[in-house]
Write an enzyme that holds these catalytic residues in place. Structure first.
Site, PDB file in Angstrom:
ATOM      1  N   SER A  51      -1.308   1.233  -2.859  1.00  0.00           N
ATOM      2  CA  SER A  51      -0.293   0.382  -2.250  1.00  0.00           C
ATOM      3  C   SER A  51       0.834   0.256  -3.261  1.00  0.00           C
ATOM      4  CB  SER A  51      -0.884  -0.994  -1.923  1.00  0.00           C
ATOM      5  OG  SER A  51      -0.125  -1.667  -0.959  1.00  0.00           O
ATOM      6  N   ARG A 109     -12.182  -9.144  -8.104  1.00  0.00           N
ATOM      7  CA  ARG A 109     -11.728  -9.903  -6.934  1.00  0.00           C
ATOM      8  C   ARG A 109     -12.929 -10.507  -6.232  1.00  0.00           C
ATOM      9  NH1 ARG A 109      -7.094  -5.726  -4.473  1.00  0.00           N
ATOM     10  NH2 ARG A 109      -5.944  -5.529  -6.449  1.00  0.00           N
ATOM     11  N   GLU A 113      -7.009   3.084   2.967  1.00  0.00           N
ATOM     12  CA  GLU A 113      -6.051   2.810   1.896  1.00  0.00           C
ATOM     13  C   GLU A 113      -6.611   3.182   0.521  1.00  0.00           C
ATOM     14  OE1 GLU A 113      -4.287  -0.960  -0.578  1.00  0.00           O
ATOM     15  OE2 GLU A 113      -5.020  -1.339   1.456  1.00  0.00           O
ATOM     16  N   ARG A 165     -12.106   4.262  -5.129  1.00  0.00           N
ATOM     17  CA  ARG A 165     -11.840   4.814  -3.796  1.00  0.00           C
ATOM     18  C   ARG A 165     -11.517   6.303  -3.873  1.00  0.00           C
ATOM     19  NH1 ARG A 165      -9.174   0.376   0.325  1.00  0.00           N
ATOM     20  NH2 ARG A 165     -10.637  -1.310  -0.182  1.00  0.00           N
ATOM     21  N   ARG A 188     -15.238  -1.877  -0.979  1.00  0.00           N
ATOM     22  CA  ARG A 188     -14.755  -3.230  -1.315  1.00  0.00           C
ATOM     23  C   ARG A 188     -15.741  -3.882  -2.274  1.00  0.00           C
ATOM     24  NH1 ARG A 188     -10.794  -5.649   1.661  1.00  0.00           N
ATOM     25  NH2 ARG A 188     -11.214  -4.225   3.398  1.00  0.00           N
TER      26      ARG A 188
END
Length: 426
Positions: free
Chosen positions: A350, A260, A347, A389, A275
């Site tokens: 999801s 990403r 987070e 994560r 990130r």
């Protein structure tokens, strides 16, 4: 993609749903385009019908030895007229599809309204955050002190938002991925897949990343895209297919690198591994009937939660409000893991139910046993889990005063029996 027939029949409900997603009313413009497209199609069909009648008259004239040249000229003009009408209908259809493709999915009725994450609603918690007798450190401080998490060397090769893991932490990340795949396949009946990491634009269109989020993707010069999530290839397994109802639900899981550009994340989480441009994730995708959809969403979320329970990592689960949901989702549960170094829940998964939104875009259908008429399936996707994560969470929750990292019991079989990661281990 939205069902144009449903919009025709429920324009006010459609606009009300858009308002909940902070999108202005669009039904009037959409229905105008739709009406013009259908009118052009009807006119083209009428011209075709009239030409067929002319063709019969030509045959009759020729059979009687009469001059049919005037009728032949009319047929020729008719073909041009029909071609122009069909081209207009095609252009209007493409414009209509472009408008529909840019509109987010509508939220389910029980999704809370809100503009941003502050309106998300916590629905449960599990586990108590550990009480430390020392000040807990963040993962990057611990990893760098161990000599196993190197951002500087990664930056020399690739720039910011990359990391080079080595030794015990590299092995721990590998162990986490293997543990998650075994958990998903052996306990929760997902089928393991090893999909391509490069896909064409149509695959990303099907899951909703294109055209709206092109800037978040890495695009090669020969028109491939690096996948931002394994949701893309896994969901597209059923693209342009019709499967039997008795084959559903279908559940897929994969561990892939994800890529990403983080174009909209300037200044966010610039330190550490939270990130990254490249990260590892174990993904879950389900393809189900509409009747199975909501139960499958709860089941998928429970699968992701179960991983954290086995790792003994405290977490909370929230339902996202309308303003915080992803483009393709109609309802999303986020799982947030406790990070003692930050003193916050972040987070880690999801899980989204997209209804038939993605299936319409990629033409993924099933054939009901009773009616036999193909219908669009429902698709769901969820992180099970974001491996990087989860590594962060393990490092911070299992840190010890001397900077070493205890290995969770569930991971020790994958670590060759190593119980502690220290500077002299790995």
């Amino acid at each position: 993609m939205h069902d144009i027939k449903w919009i025709r029949e429920n324009p006010e409900a459609f606009d009300a749903g858009l308002a909940r997603r902070a999108v202005s009313a669009m039904s009037a413009d959409i229905l105008t385009l739709d009406k013009e497209r259908r009118a052009a199609e009807a006119q083209a069909q009428q011209v075709q019908t009239e030409r067929n009648a002319l063709a019969k008259q030509i045959g009759i004239f020729k059979g009687r030895g009469e001059d049919a040249s005037a009728l032949i000229d009319r047929v020729s003009q008719s073909k041009k007229q029909q071609g122009a009408l069909e081209e207009r209908a095609k252009d209007l259809g493409e414009r209509l599809n472009a408008v529909l493709a840019a509109i987010p999915n509508l939220a389910m009725d029980d999704v809370p309204d809100g503009a941003n994450e502050s309106a998300n609603v916590e629905i449960r918690r599990w586990g108590d955050p550990r009480t430390f007798d020392f000040t807990p450190r963040e993962h990057f401080d611990l990893g760098e002190a161990l000599g196993m998490m190197d951002f500087e060397t990664a930056a020399k090769m690739s720039g910011a938002r990359f990391v080079l893991l080595s030794g015990g932490l590299a092995r721990l990340e590998r162990a986490l991925g293997a543990f998650m795949l075994d958990h998903n396949t052996q306990k929760w009946d997902y089928r393991e897949v090893n999909p391509p990491a490069l896909v064409r634009a149509n695959a990303l269109y099907g899951t909703g990343q294109l055209p709206k989020f092109a800037e978040d993707l890495f695009h090669t010069e020969d028109d491939f895209y690096l996948i931002p999530t394994a949701e893309v290839p896994l969901t597209n397994i059923l693209a342009d297919s019709i499967v039997g109802e008795d084959t559903l639900p279908r559940r897929y899981t994969a561990m892939t690198w994800c890529f990403r550009s983080e174009a909209g994340s300037a200044g966010k989480d610039t330190r550490g591994m939270i990130r990254q441009h490249q990260f590892t994730k174990v993904e879950m995708v389900s393809v189900v009937t509409p009747e199975q959809s909501e139960n499958e969403h709860e089941r998928m979320t429970a699968c992701a939660e179960d991983i954290l329970k086995q790792l003994r990592l405290p977490f909370r689960t929230v339902v996202l409000c309308t303003g915080d949901m992803g483009f393709s989702a109609r309802k999303t549960f986020d799982i947030e893991v406790w990070l003692p170094g930050q003193g916050a829940y972040r987070e880690i998964s999801s899980c989204s139910n997209t209804g038939d939104f993605q299936a319409r875009r990629m033409n993924a259908r099933y054939r009901p046993q009773e009616t036999k008429k193909p219908q669009f399936a429902h698709t769901l996707n969820g992180s099970g889990l974001a491996v990087g994560r989860t590594l962060i969470a393990v490092i911070e929750n299992y840190q010890q005063a001397d900077g070493s990292i205890e290995v969770p019991d569930a991971l020790r079989p994958y670590m060759g029996g190593i119980e502690v990661i220290a500077t002299d281990a790995g």
